[in-house]
Design an enzyme around this catalytic site. Structure first.
Site: not given
Lengths: 206, 161
Positions: B28-29
């Site tokens: 999700s980064c």
């Protein structure tokens, strides 16, 4: 240093380790009964790690793993993650589905369900012990599964923690079957704030 | 000798030709690659969260898009890059687990990507390519000789941006 977890005393860490021990013991028993194999488990490690180093626990951020993720609801919201190296996941699926070892090389939807169910049972057993210990009612969400890079899977949890600090409190146990070396890592990662609730419930808050 | 420079989670690095910058296992980064084609100078940031002002702890500026990018840009300029030539490519922002009732917590990848787009626009840096969203992890490599941003995945193969 703003991270509250860096201020934990030895007594508090010991108490958390003991909780992890009982919880993981419950889970290991459940797993052992499902796959009908003896399971060895390590004494839970309590580690306070910089966020970026957490993926190294399972072989580095690009290691291929299967992860079963559950949210824990109740007064101490947390995340539970059961991570298996890919080969161990395949091995476990073969065992569960009654197939010859080495048969599985990718997961179909039945295999995925089976792995999620394992995560569900392990988390249930773990939370049962934790609830008993703390008198807090802790309930697991339905499980979700991903098969991907360890860093990517762990990022889900690390981002939540990143809002509060730069370190993660990881309560980690490694399961190994006696004969064939299926390995799994079980993580309980309390949300920021939940740690205080748990510590207060077991009477070691300062 | 071309060097492979590793960029950890919540970190950023800058470099110049012929090195490459690599970051493993983005979920999700968001991996933000900035590159000056003429000077062959680039930077790669692996940010975890959009905004330091909404977090309780903001000690590590490399963790947040809004604090990491200006710092990385400064370092690139020190190496000889020119702000007006710098272009961006972004990747990541996946949602690794799907739940029926996805809460805000689960949609963090989407929020990260959105915030990065707004921020780059504010900084007047154009995004010329992206590979965001989905439900899978990415390893990203920024090649500083060509500016090619290589995206490696397990299920979806490789892709050059």
């Amino acid at each position: 240093m703003s991270d509250e977890i860096l201020k934990l005393s030895m007594l508090q860490l010991d108490a958390l380790r003991e909780i992890g021990n009982v919880g993981a013991g419950n889970s290991a028993t459940a797993l052992s009964q499902i796959i009908n194999r003896k399971i060895d488990m390590t004494v839970p490690k309590i580690a306070i790690l910089p966020l970026g180093e957490v993926p190294d626990v399972v072989g580095g951020p690009d290691a291929m793993v299967a992860g079963v993720y559950l949210r824990v609801f109740g007064p101490a919201p947390s995340s539970i993650l059961f991570l298996l190296p890919r080969d161990s996941a395949f091995y476990l699926v073969d065992m569960l589905m009654g197939r010859e070892q080495g048969h599985t090389t990718s997961l179909n939807s039945m295999d995925e369900s089976a792995l999620m169910e394992i995560g569900n049972i392990l988390a249930g057993a773990y939370l049962n012990a934790l609830s008993h210990f703390t008198s807090l009612t802790l309930l697991p969400s339905i499980p979700a599964l991903a098969m991907d890079m360890a860093g990517a899977i762990l990022s889900v949890i690390l981002i939540q923690l990143g809002q509060m600090g730069d370190h993660a409190l990881v309560i980690e146990t490694e399961f190994t079957t006696e004969s064939d070396g299926v390995k799994g890592h079980f993580f309980l990662i309390p949300d920021p704030g939940s740690l205080n609730t748990i510590l207060a419930a077991i009477g070691v808050k300062e | 000798m071309s060097e492979l420079i590793k960029v950890g989670m919540a970190d950023y690095k800058v470099g110049s030709n012929p090195s490459s910058l690599i970051s493993y296992g983005l979920g999700s980064c968001v991996g933000i690659a900035l590159y000056d084609t003429a000077a062959k100078i680039g930077g790669l940031a692996h940010i975890m969260l959009p905004d330091s002002t909404q977090a309780r702890s903001a000690e590590n500026p490399a963790k947040f898009a809004n604090t990491a990018l200006p710092l990385m840009l400064d370092e690139m300029i020190k190496l000889g890059a020119a702000k007006k030539r710098i272009l961006a490519k972004i990747a990541g922002g996946a949602q690794m687990f799907t739940f029926a009732n996805a809460t805000d917590v689960m949609r963090v990848g989407e929020r990260n990507t959105e915030a990065v787009r707004i921020l780059l626009k504010k900084m007047d840096i154009k995004i010329i390519a992206d590979d965001t969203g989905g439900n899978y992890g990415r390893t990203v490599v920024l090649h500083l000789d060509t500016g090619i941003y290589l995206i490696k995945t397990i299920a979806k193969g490789e892709k050059e941006l």
